[in-house]
Design a protein around this motif. Structure first.
Motif, PDB file in Angstrom:
ATOM      1  N   GLY A   8       7.476  18.881  44.763  1.00 26.68           N
ATOM      2  CA  GLY A   8       7.556  18.696  43.319  1.00 26.68           C
ATOM      3  C   GLY A   8       6.246  18.190  42.729  1.00 26.68           C
ATOM      4  O   GLY A   8       6.242  17.394  41.799  1.00 26.68           O
ATOM      5  N   ILE A   9       5.131  18.668  43.242  1.00 24.28           N
ATOM      6  CA  ILE A   9       3.819  18.137  42.842  1.00 24.28           C
ATOM      7  C   ILE A   9       3.482  18.432  41.387  1.00 24.28           C
ATOM      8  O   ILE A   9       2.680  17.714  40.777  1.00 24.28           O
ATOM      9  N   PHE A  10       4.101  19.455  40.801  1.00 14.97           N
ATOM     10  CA  PHE A  10       3.834  19.759  39.396  1.00 14.97           C
ATOM     11  C   PHE A  10       4.945  19.270  38.472  1.00 14.97           C
ATOM     12  O   PHE A  10       5.051  19.713  37.327  1.00 14.97           O
ATOM     13  N   GLY A  11       5.751  18.351  38.986  1.00 17.22           N
ATOM     14  CA  GLY A  11       6.698  17.661  38.123  1.00 17.22           C
ATOM     15  C   GLY A  11       6.016  16.441  37.511  1.00 17.22           C
ATOM     16  O   GLY A  11       4.856  16.131  37.798  1.00 17.22           O
ATOM     17  N   GLN A  12       6.734  15.744  36.635  1.00 19.31           N
ATOM     18  CA  GLN A  12       6.175  14.550  36.012  1.00 19.31           C
ATOM     19  C   GLN A  12       5.694  13.554  37.073  1.00 19.31           C
ATOM     20  O   GLN A  12       4.527  13.135  37.077  1.00 19.31           O
ATOM     21  N   ASP A  13       6.564  13.185  37.998  1.00 19.78           N
ATOM     22  CA  ASP A  13       6.237  12.149  38.969  1.00 19.78           C
ATOM     23  C   ASP A  13       5.229  12.637  39.999  1.00 19.78           C
ATOM     24  O   ASP A  13       4.278  11.936  40.347  1.00 19.78           O
ATOM     25  N   GLY A  14       5.443  13.862  40.484  1.00 21.09           N
ATOM     26  CA  GLY A  14       4.553  14.399  41.507  1.00 21.09           C
ATOM     27  C   GLY A  14       3.129  14.546  41.033  1.00 21.09           C
ATOM     28  O   GLY A  14       2.168  14.288  41.770  1.00 21.09           O
ATOM     29  N   SER A  15       2.959  14.936  39.770  1.00 21.01           N
ATOM     30  CA  SER A  15       1.603  15.136  39.249  1.00 21.01           C
ATOM     31  C   SER A  15       0.869  13.809  39.076  1.00 21.01           C
ATOM     32  O   SER A  15      -0.320  13.693  39.385  1.00 21.01           O
ATOM     33  N   PHE A  16       1.574  12.779  38.596  1.00 17.70           N
ATOM     34  CA  PHE A  16       0.936  11.466  38.473  1.00 17.70           C
ATOM     35  C   PHE A  16       0.603  10.893  39.855  1.00 17.70           C
ATOM     36  O   PHE A  16      -0.441  10.277  40.053  1.00 17.70           O
ATOM     37  N   LEU A  17       1.510  11.113  40.805  1.00 22.42           N
ATOM     38  CA  LEU A  17       1.257  10.626  42.160  1.00 22.42           C
ATOM     39  C   LEU A  17       0.056  11.347  42.770  1.00 22.42           C
ATOM     40  O   LEU A  17      -0.802  10.719  43.413  1.00 22.42           O
ATOM     41  N   ASN A 184      15.319   5.401  34.641  1.00 23.24           N
ATOM     42  CA  ASN A 184      14.676   6.318  33.699  1.00 23.24           C
ATOM     43  C   ASN A 184      13.199   5.979  33.541  1.00 23.24           C
ATOM     44  O   ASN A 184      12.854   4.825  33.316  1.00 23.24           O
ATOM     45  N   HIS A 185      12.359   6.975  33.641  1.00 24.62           N
ATOM     46  CA  HIS A 185      10.923   6.760  33.502  1.00 24.62           C
ATOM     47  C   HIS A 185      10.327   7.953  32.766  1.00 24.62           C
ATOM     48  O   HIS A 185      10.601   9.096  33.083  1.00 24.62           O
ATOM     49  N   GLU A 186       9.523   7.633  31.773  1.00 26.41           N
ATOM     50  CA  GLU A 186       9.108   8.639  30.803  1.00 26.41           C
ATOM     51  C   GLU A 186       7.587   8.768  30.725  1.00 26.41           C
ATOM     52  O   GLU A 186       6.846   7.888  31.172  1.00 26.41           O
ATOM     53  N   SER A 187       7.144   9.856  30.113  1.00 23.72           N
ATOM     54  CA  SER A 187       5.731  10.087  29.827  1.00 23.72           C
ATOM     55  C   SER A 187       5.639  11.366  29.014  1.00 23.72           C
ATOM     56  O   SER A 187       6.639  12.062  28.805  1.00 23.72           O
ATOM     57  N   TYR A 188       4.433  11.702  28.588  1.00 27.15           N
ATOM     58  CA  TYR A 188       4.243  12.954  27.855  1.00 27.15           C
ATOM     59  C   TYR A 188       4.458  14.173  28.747  1.00 27.15           C
ATOM     60  O   TYR A 188       4.551  15.304  28.255  1.00 27.15           O
ATOM     61  N   ARG A 189       4.572  13.974  30.057  1.00 28.76           N
ATOM     62  CA  ARG A 189       4.817  15.090  30.972  1.00 28.76           C
ATOM     63  C   ARG A 189       6.305  15.355  31.177  1.00 28.76           C
ATOM     64  O   ARG A 189       6.674  16.237  31.962  1.00 28.76           O
ATOM     65  N   ALA A 228       6.361   6.543  33.811  1.00 25.88           N
ATOM     66  CA  ALA A 228       6.330   7.358  35.023  1.00 25.88           C
ATOM     67  C   ALA A 228       5.122   7.059  35.906  1.00 25.88           C
ATOM     68  O   ALA A 228       5.228   7.041  37.142  1.00 25.88           O
ATOM     69  N   LYS A 229       3.970   6.813  35.296  1.00 27.47           N
ATOM     70  CA  LYS A 229       2.773   6.543  36.086  1.00 27.47           C
ATOM     71  C   LYS A 229       2.912   5.232  36.866  1.00 27.47           C
ATOM     72  O   LYS A 229       2.448   5.115  38.007  1.00 27.47           O
ATOM     73  N   ASP A 230       3.575   4.231  36.273  1.00 25.06           N
ATOM     74  CA  ASP A 230       3.840   2.976  36.980  1.00 25.06           C
ATOM     75  C   ASP A 230       4.739   3.210  38.186  1.00 25.06           C
ATOM     76  O   ASP A 230       4.560   2.603  39.246  1.00 25.06           O
ATOM     77  N   TYR A 231       5.712   4.105  38.024  1.00 20.86           N
ATOM     78  CA  TYR A 231       6.652   4.363  39.111  1.00 20.86           C
ATOM     79  C   TYR A 231       5.979   5.144  40.240  1.00 20.86           C
ATOM     80  O   TYR A 231       6.298   4.946  41.421  1.00 20.86           O
ATOM     81  N   ALA A 232       5.035   6.010  39.892  1.00 19.27           N
ATOM     82  CA  ALA A 232       4.253   6.699  40.930  1.00 19.27           C
ATOM     83  C   ALA A 232       3.473   5.676  41.756  1.00 19.27           C
ATOM     84  O   ALA A 232       3.411   5.772  42.991  1.00 19.27           O
ATOM     85  N   ALA A 233       2.883   4.689  41.087  1.00 13.97           N
ATOM     86  CA  ALA A 233       2.152   3.636  41.799  1.00 13.97           C
ATOM     87  C   ALA A 233       3.095   2.831  42.695  1.00 13.97           C
ATOM     88  O   ALA A 233       2.732   2.456  43.818  1.00 13.97           O
ATOM     89  N   GLY A 234       4.311   2.584  42.222  1.00 11.68           N
ATOM     90  CA  GLY A 234       5.292   1.864  43.027  1.00 11.68           C
ATOM     91  C   GLY A 234       5.684   2.629  44.274  1.00 11.68           C
ATOM     92  O   GLY A 234       5.819   2.047  45.362  1.00 11.68           O
ATOM     93  N   MET A 235       5.846   3.938  44.143  1.00 16.10           N
ATOM     94  CA  MET A 235       6.196   4.752  45.312  1.00 16.10           C
ATOM     95  C   MET A 235       5.080   4.727  46.346  1.00 16.10           C
ATOM     96  O   MET A 235       5.338   4.665  47.554  1.00 16.10           O
ATOM     97  N   HIS A 236       3.844   4.771  45.875  1.00 20.42           N
ATOM     98  CA  HIS A 236       2.722   4.686  46.806  1.00 20.42           C
ATOM     99  C   HIS A 236       2.733   3.348  47.548  1.00 20.42           C
ATOM    100  O   HIS A 236       2.547   3.294  48.775  1.00 20.42           O
ATOM    101  N   LEU A 237       2.967   2.270  46.834  1.00 20.16           N
ATOM    102  CA  LEU A 237       3.034   0.946  47.460  1.00 20.16           C
ATOM    103  C   LEU A 237       4.087   0.900  48.565  1.00 20.16           C
ATOM    104  O   LEU A 237       3.893   0.246  49.595  1.00 20.16           O
TER     105      LEU A 237
END
Length: 327
Positions: A8-17, A184-189, A228-237
């Motif tokens: 899902g790299i081109f989804g909201q979360d995958g792209s930010f990650l 729920n996590h949001e962004s312009y994506r 969403a970008k904060d949640y991507a950072a959390g997943m990386h952690l």
């Protein structure tokens, strides 16, 4: 150099990650579907404009042998399984009602295939799967933490619980596997299927055309909305430690849909927004047997996760991008 694999790299979360991992020097690979959604195509094009083109592989996650071959070829250090068939908060996807049974089978099968492939072909890989607050939607609770017992009234939520059981199964076999329970996590994506993007898009249209009208479901429902970008950072952690743990990622606050609209109106300087929105009883809002409100103190205290944007800042960014697209 660390290697990461993102479904899902081109989804909201995958792209930010992907962008986060690129900044950290990872070699990142993405698994994509044969037919990308319009929103995924939009995100892919945005990344291209920025000069970012991840290495992608077209793989059917329902095909175990294909998944195993990819894992065996790449031998990733970290795997982020973010791809899922899902429904928006208003109950539809791409204009069509989702077959819940098909959705359940596809999601669970994809997760089982990826976990098994990693266990067999890349046993040292650290694997994260994306969970959902809907794993608690029948819990009868006012707030949830990692000790709250899973209970769901939707096949999507039951599927996510089942995927977490698979994570637990492989974790007991010695694999570094964990679930990020995402509120729920949001962004312009976000895609336009989600109520937040629908509101932002229509409010921007209203700013340009005072005759514009649109409809929503119950606007008094309260949501736990994060960035969403904060949640991507959390997943990386979550994949940087020595011991795999499941964590809730949540905003720490609740806001109604009415409040969300009001913030949009304030930013756009629209005073009479209520006159332009019709509450439509035919718009289906998901009815939960719990107030979905996450307690993220565990990941804050143990991993040092921090939120960078509050709801107003998230909405401001969404409006800025939406106005740019509508120019």
């Amino acid at each position: 150099m660390k290697k990461a694999l993102i479904t899902g790299i081109f989804g909201q979360d995958g792209s930010f990650l992907y962008e986060l991992l690129e900044q950290k020097g990872y070699l990142t690979y993405g698994i994509i579907k044969k037919n990308l959604s319009s929103n995924s195509c939009r995100i892919r094009e945005e990344l291209r404009r920025k000069g970012k083109e991840p290495a992608v592989l077209e793989v059917d996650l329902q095909d175990y042998e294909a998944v195993r071959n990819v894992v065996d070829d790449i031998r990733p250090d970290e795997v982020y399984h973010l791809s899922a068939s899902h429904v928006s908060s208003e109950g539809k996807r791409n204009g069509q009602t989702i077959d819940d049974n098909t959705l359940f089978k596809q999601n669970v099968s994809a997760t089982a295939n990826l976990l098994t492939a990693c266990y067999e072909a890349a046993p040292e890989a650290k694997v994260l799967t994306a969970g959902s607050c809907l794993m608690f939607d029948a819990s009868g609770t006012e707030r949830q933490d990692e000790s709250t017992v899973y209970s769901s009234q939707s096949l999507y939520g039951i599927g996510k619980i089942t995927e977490n059981r698979l994570v637990e199964y492989y974790r007991k076999k010695g694999m570094y596997a964990c679930t990020a329970i995402l509120y729920n996590h949001e962004s312009y994506r976000r895609s336009e299927d989600f109520v937040t993007r629908k509101i932002v898009k229509n409010m921007c249209q209203l700013k340009k055309d005072n005759h514009h009208r649109f409809s929503l479901g119950n606007i008094e429902i309260r949501k736990d909305w994060g960035y969403a970008k904060d949640y991507a950072a959390g997943m990386h952690l979550m994949l940087q430690g020595d011991c795999p743990e499941d964590y809730i990622l949540a905003s720490g606050s609740l806001h109604s849909i009415r409040e969300f609209i009001g913030i949009c109106a304030e930013i756009l300087q629209i005073d009479d927004w209520e006159e332009h929105i019709a509450v439509n009883d035919n718009v289906i809002n998901r009815r939960n047997g719990a107030q979905l409100y996450g307690d993220a103190r565990k990941i804050e205290n143990e991993l040092g996760w921090k939120r960078e944007k509050n709801l107003r800042e998230i909405i401001y960014e969404m409006i800025t991008e939406e106005m740019r697209q509508q120019m």
